[in-house]
Design a protein around this motif. Structure first.
Motif, short mmCIF file in Angstrom:
data_model
loop_
_atom_site.label_atom_id
_atom_site.label_comp_id
_atom_site.label_asym_id
_atom_site.label_seq_id
_atom_site.Cartn_x
_atom_site.Cartn_y
_atom_site.Cartn_z
N UNK A 86 0.81 -1.24 0.00
CA UNK A 86 0.07 0.01 0.15
C UNK A 86 0.86 1.23 -0.10
N UNK A 87 1.99 1.24 0.76
CA UNK A 87 2.69 2.49 0.87
C UNK A 87 3.62 2.85 -0.53
N UNK A 88 4.02 1.88 -1.09
CA UNK A 88 5.13 2.22 -2.24
C UNK A 88 4.21 2.32 -3.39
N UNK A 89 3.05 1.77 -3.64
CA UNK A 89 2.33 2.15 -4.83
C UNK A 89 2.03 3.65 -4.92
N UNK A 90 2.14 4.31 -5.86
CA UNK A 90 2.01 5.68 -6.09
C UNK A 90 0.35 5.76 -6.51
N UNK A 91 -0.40 5.80 -5.48
CA UNK A 91 -1.77 6.01 -5.72
C UNK A 91 -2.34 6.39 -4.15
N UNK A 92 -3.17 7.40 -4.19
CA UNK A 92 -3.73 7.73 -3.04
C UNK A 92 -4.80 6.63 -2.21
N UNK A 93 -5.47 5.77 -3.08
CA UNK A 93 -6.05 4.76 -2.63
C UNK A 93 -5.75 3.37 -2.99
N UNK A 94 -5.68 2.27 -2.16
CA UNK A 94 -5.22 0.94 -2.70
C UNK A 94 -5.88 -0.02 -2.17
N UNK A 95 -6.62 -1.09 -2.79
CA UNK A 95 -7.24 -2.12 -2.43
C UNK A 95 -6.75 -3.36 -2.77
#
Length: 651
Positions: A111-120
């Motif tokens: 979740x933290x390393x993906x460059x997106x404000x929201x992750x599922x």
């Protein structure tokens, strides 16, 4: 305007409410945003993510881990490589923002390393079916084009987070990915779009399987393996369950759950079920709860009962040997010690699935996860071939030091954890107080009473704080003078929890009259309820306890009047004396089976040596003292709970 936390919680709860999207306690979701750092007064970038062990469908703010993004992303600079990636979990503690909050899960890096404000990150059956298909990578391209990217299997951890972050950066058009053997991940810059992307992946996979899958992925029906008629099926399940529970509790006492849904019965009726069951589950969330493979009875549904029991014992012995061999094949120096070798899932063709765990919720969830696994196998076989992750990878997760550390952090079990209790007369007074005490000490409780509404009220109270109240207590309407009602109550108990370990014979009444005023009806009623009732309940419970082979406790709530002769009490005193002597008789007979039989002799009134009132809770405390473990070698004992009645002293 909603805050990132509000958006995250609402999205999580919506996604988690639909079992097609993810399983109980499976998956996680996150949101990134800014907040004021009280130490500096400046804005700081944060990530809120579902913590370890939480459930999306019931997620609250207390279940979120909160981390500083700058510190979390800085961990890439000190990452020592995949061989030491487990060390990074401890580093999450140095990224925490503020105090409190849930412990970060192993998926935090994703979740933290993906460059997106929201992750599922979710575990939908349809998504795992593609992830666990033999040609999952090709299927992903065929189904999604370039909108969803394939990620080869890698154990969850820091490196997987790096991999997904890189794939997201290299594929700016992608809305998410299929994680080989595992599940799905989706992302977006808004919470609404992230939820939409998750649902697009799941629903597209569902639609593809429905449209392109072959109609009978589990093969043709095996003659003789079809589901038994419902009444016969439930009766067979109730007869087998205590025996299976005893086998599954060889290492550690377990509570059980029974499932006979159409999906389970159809799977067990098909030609391919032995092959597929032997392949085991794939998603880590599945086999951590179901073990890598189930135990399967390899007999048709109509096999004679004794033959089925004998074969179950043989299959259980073989299962334990095979599990030990599995451990020894893959254990390395430093691996956690082998845990219990008993199955968590037992499949019986024509009857259904028996699942086991340390408590009812754990047992029920294990069954739900294996149902998820059946759905995954069906989907994968429909469009390809089911190909779960290799056995060695399953072992690396099942005996992962991080998982073992999580188990070590669990609180010590309560004294009656894993015990199944039935309390007669449980709808009020001493019975209700006893039911409350046994449940508070960790037991699953059946509140049995002739007044079903009163029993239901007590059972609802006991389960009020549970995720599912019936995981703690159920009610049973039963007249203890009626053999058929007693047998039905015990069948209900067995189908709910797997067996019975602790009986409290409490149903009773008192009609105090002189000899000349006592009618035959008075005499018969009191003897029927207390003497006959205790006999019938004890007899039925003993049958189950002997089948389980796990010992047990029978406690009868008698009275000081069982030993104290007073006037105007002939029917009640005689019935209680009968009930009290049954304690001694049954203690002598059932001891060879490890079943202890004891009694409690209460009294009321303040004309006592201690000059204190005896309350129902005091009697309940005596029941717990007899059954909680400290008096494990005591049987045939009567404990007075009367505040001191010298005439009733035991001699």
């Amino acid at each position: 305007m909603s805050s990132p936390v509000e958006e995250l919680l609402n999205r999580s709860q919506r996604l988690g409410a639909d079992p097609r999207n993810t399983n109980f306690a499976g998956g996680n979701a996150s949101a990134k945003g800014t907040a004021v750092d009280p130490a500096t007064g400046s804005d700081v970038e944060l990530m809120w993510v579902k913590g370890s062990g939480g459930d999306l469908g019931t997620l609250t703010e207390a279940g979120l881990a909160v981390l500083r993004l700058d510190r979390l992303r800085a961990l890439t600079g000190v990452y020592p490589g995949v061989e030491r990636e487990d060390e990074m979990v401890a580093a999450f503690e140095f990224c925490a923002f503020g105090k409190g909050g849930a412990a970060p899960s192993i998926d935090t890096t994703m979740h933290g390393l993906v460059e997106a404000a929201h992750v599922d990150h979710l575990h939908p059956d349809a998504g795992i079916a593609i992830a666990a298909a033999a040609d999952g990578e090709e299927l992903t391209r065929r189904i999604f084009g370039d909108r969803v990217v394939w990620v080869p299997w890698r154990r969850p951890g820091f490196q997987l987070g790096l991999d997904i972050a890189a794939i997201k950066a290299e594929n700016p058009q992608a809305i998410g990915c299929i994680l080989g053997g595992h599940g799905i991940t989706a992302w977006a810059d808004t919470s609404a779009q992230c939820e939409a992307n998750s649902l697009e992946i799941i629903r597209t996979a569902e639609a593809y399987i429905a449209e392109h899958g072959k109609p009978e992925p589990f093969g043709s029906v095996l003659p003789g393996y079809e589901a038994l008629p419902e009444e016969e099926r439930r009766a067979r399940a109730a007869a087998l369950f205590p025996i299976i529970r005893g086998l599954a509790s060889t290492d550690v006492r377990q509570v059980g759950h029974f499932t006979d849904t159409p999906e389970v019965l159809d799977f067990l009726s098909r030609a391919e079920h032995p092959r597929l069951a032997a392949l085991g589950t794939s998603c880590p969330d599945h086999f951590l709860r179901t073990k890598v493979v189930p135990m399967v009875l390899d007999l048709p549904a109509g096999a004679p009962f004794e033959e089925a029991v004998g074969r179950l014992r043989e299959r259980h012995a073989a299962y334990r040997e095979e599990y030990r061999a599995y451990y020894e094949r893959h254990a390395v120096p430093g691996s956690p010690a082998m845990r219990g070798a008993d199955p968590a899932i037992v499949l019986v063709p024509g009857v259904g699935m028996f699942s086991f765990g340390k408590d009812k919720q754990t047992a029920r969830v294990a069954g739900e996860f294996y149902l998820n696994a059946i759905n995954v196998m069906r989907g994968a076989e429909a469009v390809s071939a089911y190909a779960p992750i290799p056995e060695v990878e399953k072992f690396r997760i099942e005996y992962w030091e991080l998982e073992d550390a999580k188990l070590r952090r669990l609180p010590a079990p309560k004294p009656l954890a894993g015990r199944i209790a039935l309390v007669t007369g449980g709808g009020s007074g001493i019975g209700a107080a006893t039911a409350r005490r046994l449940a508070a000490e960790g037991a699953c409780v059946v509140v049995a009473d002739r007044d079903l509404a009163a029993a239901e009220k007590v059972a609802a109270e006991l389960g009020a704080r549970a995720y599912r109240p019936s995981d703690v207590a159920i009610a049973a309407g039963v007249d203890v003078t009626d053999e058929e009602q007693i047998a039905a109550a015990f069948r209900e108990t067995v189908l709910a929890f797997g067996g019975v370990d602790l009986i409290v014979n409490n149903a009773g009444l008192s009609l105090s009259r002189s000899l000349l005023e006592t009618t035959v009806q008075d005499w018969d009623l009191q003897h029927d309820v207390m003497a006959r009732g205790s006999f019938l309940v004890s007899r039925e419970s003993a049958r189950i306890m002997i089948d389980q082979g796990m010992g047990g406790d029978i406690v009868s709530i008698s009275s000081k009047d069982s030993v104290f002769a007073g006037p105007d009490n002939v029917a009640y005193g005689a019935a209680k004396a009968d009930q009290a002597h049954q304690v001694r008789l049954l203690a002598a007979e059932l001891g060879e089976h490890g079943i202890r039989v004891n009694g409690v002799n209460p009294a009321h009134g303040r004309r006592t040596l201690l000059k204190r009132e005896v309350l129902p809770e005091h009697v309940a405390a005596a029941v717990f003292a007899l059954t909680g473990g400290d008096l494990s070698l005591t049987t045939g004992l009567h404990i007075p709970v009367d505040a001191g009645v010298a005439a009733a002293f035991l001699r």
